[in-house]
Design a protein around this motif. Structure first.
Motif, PDB file in Angstrom:
ATOM      1  N   THR A 169       0.793   4.065   1.992  1.00  0.00           N
ATOM      2  CA  THR A 169      -0.218   3.854   3.036  1.00  0.00           C
ATOM      3  C   THR A 169       0.436   3.944   4.409  1.00  0.00           C
ATOM      4  OG1 THR A 169      -1.460   2.375   1.588  1.00  0.00           O
ATOM      5  CG2 THR A 169      -1.885   2.155   3.939  1.00  0.00           C
ATOM      6  N   GLY A 170      -0.319   4.454   5.386  1.00  0.00           N
ATOM      7  CA  GLY A 170       0.176   4.453   6.768  1.00  0.00           C
ATOM      8  C   GLY A 170       0.086   5.830   7.398  1.00  0.00           C
ATOM      9  N   SER A 171       0.495   5.900   8.660  1.00  0.00           N
ATOM     10  CA  SER A 171       0.349   7.156   9.398  1.00  0.00           C
ATOM     11  C   SER A 171       1.315   8.231   8.882  1.00  0.00           C
ATOM     12  CB  SER A 171       0.563   6.912  10.894  1.00  0.00           C
ATOM     13  OG  SER A 171       1.831   6.335  11.123  1.00  0.00           O
ATOM     14  N   ILE A 193       5.701   7.667  -3.157  1.00  0.00           N
ATOM     15  CA  ILE A 193       6.085   8.114  -1.813  1.00  0.00           C
ATOM     16  C   ILE A 193       5.365   7.250  -0.777  1.00  0.00           C
ATOM     17  CG2 ILE A 193       5.974  10.058  -0.191  1.00  0.00           C
ATOM     18  CD1 ILE A 193       6.375  11.839  -2.776  1.00  0.00           C
ATOM     19  N   ASP A 194       6.152   6.620   0.093  1.00  0.00           N
ATOM     20  CA  ASP A 194       5.558   5.687   1.058  1.00  0.00           C
ATOM     21  C   ASP A 194       6.444   5.581   2.296  1.00  0.00           C
ATOM     22  OD1 ASP A 194       3.867   3.830   2.182  1.00  0.00           O
ATOM     23  OD2 ASP A 194       4.176   2.281   0.661  1.00  0.00           O
ATOM     24  N   GLY A 195       5.867   5.091   3.364  1.00  0.00           N
ATOM     25  CA  GLY A 195       6.596   4.866   4.605  1.00  0.00           C
ATOM     26  C   GLY A 195       7.231   3.490   4.635  1.00  0.00           C
ATOM     27  N   ALA A 250      -0.877  -3.609   6.299  1.00  0.00           N
ATOM     28  CA  ALA A 250      -1.486  -4.673   5.482  1.00  0.00           C
ATOM     29  C   ALA A 250      -1.650  -4.302   4.008  1.00  0.00           C
ATOM     30  CB  ALA A 250      -2.836  -5.109   6.061  1.00  0.00           C
ATOM     31  N   ALA A 251      -0.974  -3.238   3.567  1.00  0.00           N
ATOM     32  CA  ALA A 251      -1.164  -2.780   2.179  1.00  0.00           C
ATOM     33  C   ALA A 251      -0.004  -3.173   1.271  1.00  0.00           C
ATOM     34  CB  ALA A 251      -1.353  -1.265   2.163  1.00  0.00           C
ATOM     35  N   LEU A 252       0.831  -4.136   1.721  1.00  0.00           N
ATOM     36  CA  LEU A 252       2.104  -4.395   1.035  1.00  0.00           C
ATOM     37  C   LEU A 252       1.982  -4.763  -0.439  1.00  0.00           C
ATOM     38  CD1 LEU A 252       3.413  -7.818   2.341  1.00  0.00           C
ATOM     39  CD2 LEU A 252       1.262  -6.887   3.050  1.00  0.00           C
ATOM     40  N   THR A 253       0.946  -5.522  -0.812  1.00  0.00           N
ATOM     41  CA  THR A 253       0.865  -5.959  -2.213  1.00  0.00           C
ATOM     42  C   THR A 253       0.621  -4.778  -3.142  1.00  0.00           C
ATOM     43  OG1 THR A 253       0.116  -8.144  -1.565  1.00  0.00           O
ATOM     44  CG2 THR A 253      -0.358  -7.467  -3.823  1.00  0.00           C
TER      45      THR A 253
HETATM   46  C1  5RP Z   1       1.591  -0.120   5.269  1.00  0.00           C
HETATM   47  C2  5RP Z   1       3.042   0.148   5.292  1.00  0.00           C
HETATM   48  C3  5RP Z   1       3.512   1.379   5.968  1.00  0.00           C
HETATM   49  O1  5RP Z   1       4.269   2.134   5.079  1.00  0.00           O
HETATM   50  C4  5RP Z   1       4.342   1.017   7.160  1.00  0.00           C
HETATM   51  O2  5RP Z   1       3.593   0.132   7.967  1.00  0.00           O
HETATM   52  C5  5RP Z   1       4.728   2.254   7.970  1.00  0.00           C
HETATM   53  O3  5RP Z   1       3.594   2.802   8.548  1.00  0.00           O
HETATM   54  P1  5RP Z   1       3.628   4.067   9.474  1.00  0.00           P
HETATM   55  O4  5RP Z   1       3.969   5.235   8.613  1.00  0.00           O
HETATM   56  O5  5RP Z   1       2.215   4.149  10.025  1.00  0.00           O
HETATM   57  O6  5RP Z   1       4.636   3.830  10.558  1.00  0.00           O
HETATM   58  O7  5RP Z   1       3.857  -0.590   4.786  1.00  0.00           O
HETATM   59  O8  5RP Z   1       1.293  -1.374   4.715  1.00  0.00           O
END
Ligand code: 5RP
Length: 223
Positions: free
Chosen positions: A28-30, A80-82, A98-101
């Motif tokens: 999740t995230g940009s 795959i995540d940020g 806010a998607a950590l869980t």
């Molecule tokens: C969401 C996250 C995102 O991975 C983290 O906040 C990074 O976000 P962005 O890619 O928008 O900088 O943990 O809960």
């Protein structure tokens, strides 16, 4: 390059970790949004994705990528995540969206965590970014006191004048002033405080690989 361009660069680079014929775990995230947009070019090669948030699910589905329930998929080869912060060992702070869980749940069922991040996210030690913690609302006041005892200042995250409600119906605390010198120990400690749903330190589910967007191109860090 702008931060947005760096995010697009790593989002595109992450496609190399998507295995044709296999379901992919999506964060999740940009930065992940850039990955999802790039993934659309491979949608005919994969069955679909397991998503870590309502927002990512909506984006995936809008692009015609099927979304599977985590419970219906035994194991994923890659997630795959940020990240909000990542250190030189692959430990991360996450949860700015806010998607950590759900992110930790999907990461836990994946063999490999590929972190995609621009170079501003690389830190020597975790703790400068306010640490997100998802909590059960009735435990908030006590948890704020428990963080204070560690030297941290915890505040309920607000959105539109009211406490933000996560995809799981809970609240988020953002904690500043912490020095997280032992990410594994810290994650274990906070996760067992009653009322904590998930702490945003990802040390037990750390990154296996980080694709770091730099002005010189994508740097691949393997942990
Ligand atoms: C969401 C996250 C995102 O991975 C983290 O906040 C990074 O976000 P962005 O890619 O928008 O900088 O943990 O809960």
């Amino acid at each position: 390059m702008t931060q947005d361009e760096l995010k697009a660069l790593v989002g595109q680079a992450a496609l190399q970790y998507v295995t044709p014929g296999e379901i992919v775990g999506v964060g999740t995230g940009s930065t992940v949004n850039k990955f999802i947009d790039a993934l659309a070019s491979m949608k005919d090669q994969i069955p679909g994705a397991v998503s870590s948030s309502v927002a990512s699910t909506a984006r995936l589905q809008a692009l015609g990528i099927p979304v599977f329930e985590a419970n219906d998929v035994a194991e994923l080869s890659v997630y795959i995540d940020g990240a909000d912060e990542i250190d030189a060992s692959g430990h991360m702070v996450k949860g700015g969206g806010a998607a950590l869980t759900r992110e930790k749940i999907v990461a836990a069922q994946s063999r490999r965590f590929v972190c995609i991040a621009d170079e501003s996210k690389m830190v020597k030690a975790l703790g400068a970014f306010p640490l997100p913690v998802e909590v059960i609302p009735m435990a908030t006041a006590r948890l704020i006191r428990q963080f204070a005892a560690l030297g941290g200042k915890a505040q309920v995250r607000f959105k539109d004048g009211a406490p933000l409600v996560s995809d799981n119906g809970q609240h988020i605390l953002d904690v500043t002033g912490l020095q997280i010198t032992d990410p594994l120990g810290f994650e274990s400690l906070v996760n067992q405080w009653p009322g904590v749903v998930t702490v945003g330190v990802f040390a037990h589910q750390k990154a296996s690989v980080c694709l770091l967007g730099t002005s010189a191109g994508v740097k691949t860090l393997v942990f």
